[in-house]
Scaffold this active site. Structure first.
Site, PDB file in Angstrom:
ATOM      1  N   THR A 197      40.224  44.261  47.388  1.00 48.85           N
ATOM      2  CA  THR A 197      39.565  45.372  46.679  1.00 48.85           C
ATOM      3  C   THR A 197      38.393  44.887  45.830  1.00 48.85           C
ATOM      4  O   THR A 197      37.438  45.636  45.626  1.00 48.85           O
ATOM      5  CB  THR A 197      40.556  46.154  45.801  1.00 48.85           C
ATOM      6  OG1 THR A 197      41.042  45.322  44.748  1.00 48.85           O
ATOM      7  CG2 THR A 197      41.714  46.691  46.616  1.00 48.85           C
ATOM      8  N   HIS A 263      34.000  47.072  40.565  1.00 49.17           N
ATOM      9  CA  HIS A 263      35.014  46.893  41.603  1.00 49.17           C
ATOM     10  C   HIS A 263      35.742  48.229  41.780  1.00 49.17           C
ATOM     11  O   HIS A 263      36.550  48.617  40.932  1.00 49.17           O
ATOM     12  CB  HIS A 263      36.008  45.798  41.207  1.00 49.17           C
ATOM     13  CG  HIS A 263      35.407  44.438  41.182  1.00 49.17           C
ATOM     14  ND1 HIS A 263      35.639  43.533  40.172  1.00 49.17           N
ATOM     15  CD2 HIS A 263      34.554  43.825  42.051  1.00 49.17           C
ATOM     16  CE1 HIS A 263      34.978  42.416  40.415  1.00 49.17           C
ATOM     17  NE2 HIS A 263      34.317  42.573  41.541  1.00 49.17           N
ATOM     18  N   VAL A 264      35.470  48.908  42.875  1.00 49.11           N
ATOM     19  CA  VAL A 264      36.034  50.251  43.075  1.00 49.11           C
ATOM     20  C   VAL A 264      37.268  50.131  43.990  1.00 49.11           C
ATOM     21  O   VAL A 264      37.274  50.573  45.140  1.00 49.11           O
ATOM     22  CB  VAL A 264      34.972  51.236  43.608  1.00 49.11           C
ATOM     23  CG1 VAL A 264      34.034  51.642  42.480  1.00 49.11           C
ATOM     24  CG2 VAL A 264      34.164  50.651  44.761  1.00 49.11           C
ATOM     25  N   HIS A 265      38.302  49.529  43.405  1.00 42.20           N
ATOM     26  CA  HIS A 265      39.527  49.220  44.129  1.00 42.20           C
ATOM     27  C   HIS A 265      40.096  50.443  44.858  1.00 42.20           C
ATOM     28  O   HIS A 265      40.436  50.390  46.044  1.00 42.20           O
ATOM     29  CB  HIS A 265      40.595  48.697  43.157  1.00 42.20           C
ATOM     30  CG  HIS A 265      40.099  47.703  42.163  1.00 42.20           C
ATOM     31  ND1 HIS A 265      40.018  46.367  42.444  1.00 42.20           N
ATOM     32  CD2 HIS A 265      39.657  47.852  40.877  1.00 42.20           C
ATOM     33  CE1 HIS A 265      39.566  45.712  41.381  1.00 42.20           C
ATOM     34  NE2 HIS A 265      39.336  46.596  40.419  1.00 42.20           N
ATOM     35  N   ASP A 266      40.233  51.540  44.119  1.00 44.02           N
ATOM     36  CA  ASP A 266      40.941  52.710  44.640  1.00 44.02           C
ATOM     37  C   ASP A 266      40.155  53.417  45.741  1.00 44.02           C
ATOM     38  O   ASP A 266      40.746  54.101  46.590  1.00 44.02           O
ATOM     39  CB  ASP A 266      41.250  53.689  43.513  1.00 44.02           C
ATOM     40  CG  ASP A 266      42.134  53.070  42.451  1.00 44.02           C
ATOM     41  OD1 ASP A 266      42.804  52.052  42.739  1.00 44.02           O
ATOM     42  OD2 ASP A 266      42.165  53.588  41.318  1.00 44.02           O
TER      43      ASP A 266
END
Length: 344
Positions: A197, A263-266
């Site tokens: 991610t 950081h756009v994990h979702d």
């Protein structure tokens, strides 16, 4: 594709939600709200407001647990802002929170449509763990399960060894992974962990591209030299909200020497759940450390069967960030155009 979404909105949760709403082929069955980035009540308010902004106020939003299973709640105002959406402000939504609890919703919806629903979990796993305590068959009744959480042989983002969602409620994470152990591989949760991610690294150039594709070009977006909190001048309401939210996230990452990025994990987890991006997984047995101390929330993966236990997860081992951004930018831009034209 029918998705049940549990989140703790949260800037990257918000981006994930907008992306799911941008996909006509995704049927967002409902949203449940876990305490995490902000309180469960604030998560519900954020979700309702975003649904209204995106023209989908009919999607059910259910409040969930206000605290982790066994430890006090810790939120992240320094990362996501006091209300969870950075600098973005949204009017109060007109739709109410569901009369159903998050746990009731999970059990009732999955039981109503066995084998049809994909679970997308981008928050601490409190709500899902509570649902599993009441109905241990849920893992077998879901079509797929996608979890954003943990890190495996990779630096944590909350402690040196722990990822945020797992650290907030390690006991819930441990119960969830235990519930899947021994199931057929195709029923094991797909785990989007930090090692993949954090490759989904959104920049100001990505946001400028989003604005251009949405037909909202002509304004300066997220210039690193702007003073903190500079409001977006984007004409498109959706682009303006996302820009104001992401500026806060960019500034947070820069403060911790990671650059003017987010950081756009979702967002990646949402694309995995929607089935719109390529990735590769490795089956593993996940252990979550729950004992108090410096390693609490640490996740360890046994890929080689050294513990003599059956796998309980499929951990994403590869993804394609440029392809992810091509997919999500195009889709969110299309939604922004539809909303501005009144055809949302």
């Amino acid at each position: 594709m029918r998705i049940l979404f549990d989140n703790d909105t949260g800037i990257d949760d918000a981006l994930a939600l907008v992306y799911l709403l941008s996909k006509p082929e995704v049927d967002l069955a409902a949203i449940t709200c876990s305490a995490g980035n902000v309180s469960a009540d604030q998560v519900a308010r954020n979700n309702l407001a975003l649904l209204q902004l995106c023209g989908r106020p009919e999607v059910e939003v259910a409040a969930g647990a206000s605290d982790p299973l066994s430890i006090p709640l810790v939120t992240t105002p320094e990362t996501h802002g006091e209300q969870g959406l950075g600098y973005a402000t949204l009017p109060a939504a007109s739709a109410p929170v569901s009369q159903r609890s998050a746990v009731d919703l999970w059990i009732e919806e999955v039981r109503r449509a066995p084998g049809e629903l994909t679970a997308l979990l981008t928050a601490p796993l409190t709500n899902f763990a509570l649902a599993l305590r009441r109905d241990a068959e849920l893992p077998r009744l879901l079509k797929r399960t996608v979890i954003m959480g943990g890190c495996y042989f990779y630096q944590g983002n909350t402690t040196p060894t722990a990822e945020w969602n797992t650290h907030v409620d390690p006991h819930a994470a441990a119960e969830v992974f235990a519930a899947f152990e021994g199931l057929p591989e195709e029923q094991l949760p797909i785990v989007c962990a930090l090692e993949t991610t954090e490759r989904i690294e959104l920049t100001s150039a990505h946001l400028a591209r989003l604005a251009q594709e949405a037909g909202s070009a002509g304004e300066e977006l997220l210039r690193p030299e702007d003073p903190p909190g500079t409001p977006s001048t984007a004409a498109n309401p959706l682009i303006r909200v996302l820009s104001d939210a992401l500026r806060f996230y960019f500034e947070f990452h820069r403060q911790y020497d990671q650059g003017y990025i987010a950081h756009v994990h979702d967002l990646f987890a949402a694309a995995v759940a929607a089935g719109t991006v390529d990735y590769r997984v490795r089956p593993a047995t996940v252990h979550v450390e729950t004992a108090p101390g410096p390693l609490v929330g640490t996740t360890v993966a046994d890929y080689r069967g050294l513990w003599g236990r059956k796998p309980n997860a499929r951990i994403v081992a590869w993804n394609d960030p440029p392809a992810v951004f091509d997919e999500v930018i195009g889709s969110i831009a299309a939604l922004a155009r539809r909303l501005e034209s009144g055809t949302g």
